[in-house]
Design a protein around this motif. Structure first.
Motif, PDB file in Angstrom:
ATOM      1  N   LEU A   6       0.722  -0.933  -0.339  1.00 28.25           N
ATOM      2  CA  LEU A   6      -0.407   0.411  -0.296  1.00 28.25           C
ATOM      3  C   LEU A   6       0.510   1.097   0.284  1.00 28.25           C
ATOM      4  O   LEU A   6       1.232   1.572   0.509  1.00 28.25           O
ATOM      5  N   ILE A   7       0.484   2.008  -0.928  1.00 23.15           N
ATOM      6  CA  ILE A   7       2.124   3.240  -1.189  1.00 23.15           C
ATOM      7  C   ILE A   7       0.471   4.234  -1.919  1.00 23.15           C
ATOM      8  O   ILE A   7      -0.312   4.393  -2.549  1.00 23.15           O
ATOM      9  N   THR A   8       1.378   5.271  -0.191  1.00 26.87           N
ATOM     10  CA  THR A   8       0.655   6.652  -0.356  1.00 26.87           C
ATOM     11  C   THR A   8       1.567   6.975  -0.966  1.00 26.87           C
ATOM     12  O   THR A   8       3.041   7.237  -1.645  1.00 26.87           O
ATOM     13  N   GLY A   9       0.569   8.543  -2.097  1.00 26.77           N
ATOM     14  CA  GLY A   9       1.340   9.351  -2.948  1.00 26.77           C
ATOM     15  C   GLY A   9       2.040   8.766  -4.055  1.00 26.77           C
ATOM     16  O   GLY A   9       3.323   9.001  -4.662  1.00 26.77           O
ATOM     17  N   ALA A  10       1.499   8.149  -4.541  1.00 25.79           N
ATOM     18  CA  ALA A  10       1.779   6.761  -6.077  1.00 25.79           C
ATOM     19  C   ALA A  10       1.611   7.645  -7.276  1.00 25.79           C
ATOM     20  O   ALA A  10       2.101   6.714  -8.622  1.00 25.79           O
ATOM     21  N   ALA A  33      -3.409   8.847  -4.095  1.00 22.36           N
ATOM     22  CA  ALA A  33      -3.452   9.481  -5.265  1.00 22.36           C
ATOM     23  C   ALA A  33      -4.727  10.585  -4.749  1.00 22.36           C
ATOM     24  O   ALA A  33      -5.716   9.828  -4.546  1.00 22.36           O
ATOM     25  N   ARG A  34      -4.328  11.526  -4.273  1.00 25.36           N
ATOM     26  CA  ARG A  34      -5.434  12.896  -4.761  1.00 25.36           C
ATOM     27  C   ARG A  34      -6.105  12.124  -6.071  1.00 25.36           C
ATOM     28  O   ARG A  34      -7.491  12.660  -5.497  1.00 25.36           O
ATOM     29  N   ASN A  35      -5.781  12.627  -7.022  1.00 30.07           N
ATOM     30  CA  ASN A  35      -6.129  12.516  -8.208  1.00 30.07           C
ATOM     31  C   ASN A  35      -5.879  11.399  -8.892  1.00 30.07           C
ATOM     32  O   ASN A  35      -5.660  10.607  -9.215  1.00 30.07           O
ATOM     33  N   THR A  36      -7.357  10.091  -8.830  1.00 31.11           N
ATOM     34  CA  THR A  36      -7.008   8.225  -9.956  1.00 31.11           C
ATOM     35  C   THR A  36      -5.773   8.469 -10.476  1.00 31.11           C
ATOM     36  O   THR A  36      -5.832   7.501 -11.353  1.00 31.11           O
ATOM     37  N   ASN A  49      -2.771  -6.026 -10.774  1.00 30.25           N
ATOM     38  CA  ASN A  49      -2.305  -5.938  -9.880  1.00 30.25           C
ATOM     39  C   ASN A  49      -2.390  -4.598  -8.767  1.00 30.25           C
ATOM     40  O   ASN A  49      -0.871  -4.549  -8.079  1.00 30.25           O
ATOM     41  N   VAL A  50      -3.024  -3.981 -10.125  1.00 34.62           N
ATOM     42  CA  VAL A  50      -2.981  -1.832  -9.165  1.00 34.62           C
ATOM     43  C   VAL A  50      -4.964  -2.580  -9.046  1.00 34.62           C
ATOM     44  O   VAL A  50      -4.976  -1.835 -10.260  1.00 34.62           O
ATOM     45  N   PHE A  51      -4.498  -1.724  -7.677  1.00 31.16           N
ATOM     46  CA  PHE A  51      -5.747  -1.346  -6.916  1.00 31.16           C
ATOM     47  C   PHE A  51      -5.905   0.805  -6.703  1.00 31.16           C
ATOM     48  O   PHE A  51      -4.685   0.886  -5.875  1.00 31.16           O
ATOM     49  N   PRO A  52      -6.074   1.440  -7.764  1.00 34.27           N
ATOM     50  CA  PRO A  52      -6.295   2.292  -7.339  1.00 34.27           C
ATOM     51  C   PRO A  52      -7.486   2.736  -6.051  1.00 34.27           C
ATOM     52  O   PRO A  52      -8.744   2.766  -6.463  1.00 34.27           O
ATOM     53  N   LEU A  53      -6.562   3.874  -5.936  1.00 35.22           N
ATOM     54  CA  LEU A  53      -7.512   4.716  -4.503  1.00 35.22           C
ATOM     55  C   LEU A  53      -7.546   5.949  -4.624  1.00 35.22           C
ATOM     56  O   LEU A  53      -6.278   6.345  -4.025  1.00 35.22           O
ATOM     57  N   GLN A  54      -8.616   6.911  -4.352  1.00 37.60           N
ATOM     58  CA  GLN A  54      -8.233   8.126  -4.438  1.00 37.60           C
ATOM     59  C   GLN A  54      -8.155   8.444  -2.619  1.00 37.60           C
ATOM     60  O   GLN A  54      -8.896   7.603  -2.122  1.00 37.60           O
ATOM     61  N   LEU A  55      -7.092   9.056  -2.418  1.00 36.68           N
ATOM     62  CA  LEU A  55      -6.946   9.603  -0.906  1.00 36.68           C
ATOM     63  C   LEU A  55      -6.177  10.663  -1.062  1.00 36.68           C
ATOM     64  O   LEU A  55      -5.398  11.411  -1.165  1.00 36.68           O
TER      65      LEU A  55
END
Length: 272
Positions: A6-10, A33-36, A49-55
């Motif tokens: 789990l990586i923030t600011g990706a 990322a702030r904007n997916t 293999n990637v699960f993008p999430l707005q955060l």
């Protein structure tokens, strides 16, 4: 066995470089990322293999919800990399309350919220590795970066403490401490204070010292991070770049010399 990150600011900088490195070798990545939309290229290339999430990491509830979704999606979280952050440039006197709070909300509290959110999951797993992207400026300071320095010193303090609290649960903590790298950390991602003229000479000297040769190649950090996440006994601290070690060594030697010079005064202040 593939790891789940789990990586923030990706969406840019270290976060994106490291996410791609892990994905290329077959790991799974929850990328926030702030904007997916900024994560679309990763999804297009690496699919499921990637699960993008707005955060927005400053939102504590959102941080906990994101960690919950990540765990439910892949079934576990092996490694959390707290990478989201930015630089605030300006003299301490120039810094507004909004700027100071914003710097701490992202760099310190955002890291704290994500860490708190993932700990119950890792405790249940009896394993996990939390990597805090700090800075060598969490160990030493530079002028014109006072609030940034403070935010990283704070991350260092709680993370070092945390390492002593969770080692018995099979959870490892590492602080990654880069020197300057050629990312957009000091460019598009940065915030500038409104200048007070008296500090201009200090700023000019600071900018003059920031020659291109002192900045590392961010792509070169990927192999170091792979070694860190694959290590059976990862270090609490890992400096990145050629500038970090000599800079930290010099400052720490000076600190020890200062402590030694004032040792008698210090001991006398203890009383009996």
């Amino acid at each position: 066995m593939a790891k789940v990150f789990l990586i923030t600011g990706a969406s840019r900088g270290f976060g994106k470089i490291w996410a791609e490195k892990f994905l290329k070798r077959g790991d799974k990545v929850v990328a926030t990322a702030r904007n997916t939309n900024d994560l679309k290229d990763l999804v297009d290339q690496y699919g499921e293999n990637v699960f993008p999430l707005q955060l927005d990491v400053t939102d504590r509830n959102a941080a906990f919800e994101t960690v919950k979704k990540a765990n439910e999606h892949f079934g576990r979280i092996d490694i959390l990399i707290n990478n989201a952050g930015y630089g605030l440039f300006g003299a301490v006197e120039e810094t507004t309350e909004e700027q100071a709070r914003g710097q701490m909300e992202t760099n310190f509290f955002g890291t704290l919220w994500m860490t708190q959110a993932v700990l119950p999951i890792m405790r249940a797993q009896k394993s996990g590795h939390i990597i805090q992207v700090s800075s060598y400026l969490g160990l030493i300071t530079l002028p014109i970066l006072g609030l940034y320095n403070a935010s990283k010193f704070a991350v260092e303090g709680f993370s070092e403490t945390l390492a002593t609290e969770v080692s018995g649960f099979g959870i490892k903590i590492s602080l990654v401490e880069p020197n300057g790298f050629a990312t957009d950390w000091s460019g598009a991602s940065a915030v500038q204070t409104e200048s007070i003229d008296v500090y201009n000479p200090i700023k000019e000297a600071f900018m003059a010292s920031a020659t291109p040769d002192i900045f590392g190649d961010p792509e070169a950090t990927a192999d170091a991070i792979v070694k860190l996440v694959d290590a059976e006994n990862p270090p609490l601290r890992l400096l990145l770049g050629k500038m970090a070690y000599p800079s930290v060594k010099k400052v720490y030697e000076e600190r020890l010399a200062g402590f030694e010079e004032w040792k008698e005064v210090s001991e006398a202040a203890h009383g009996k």
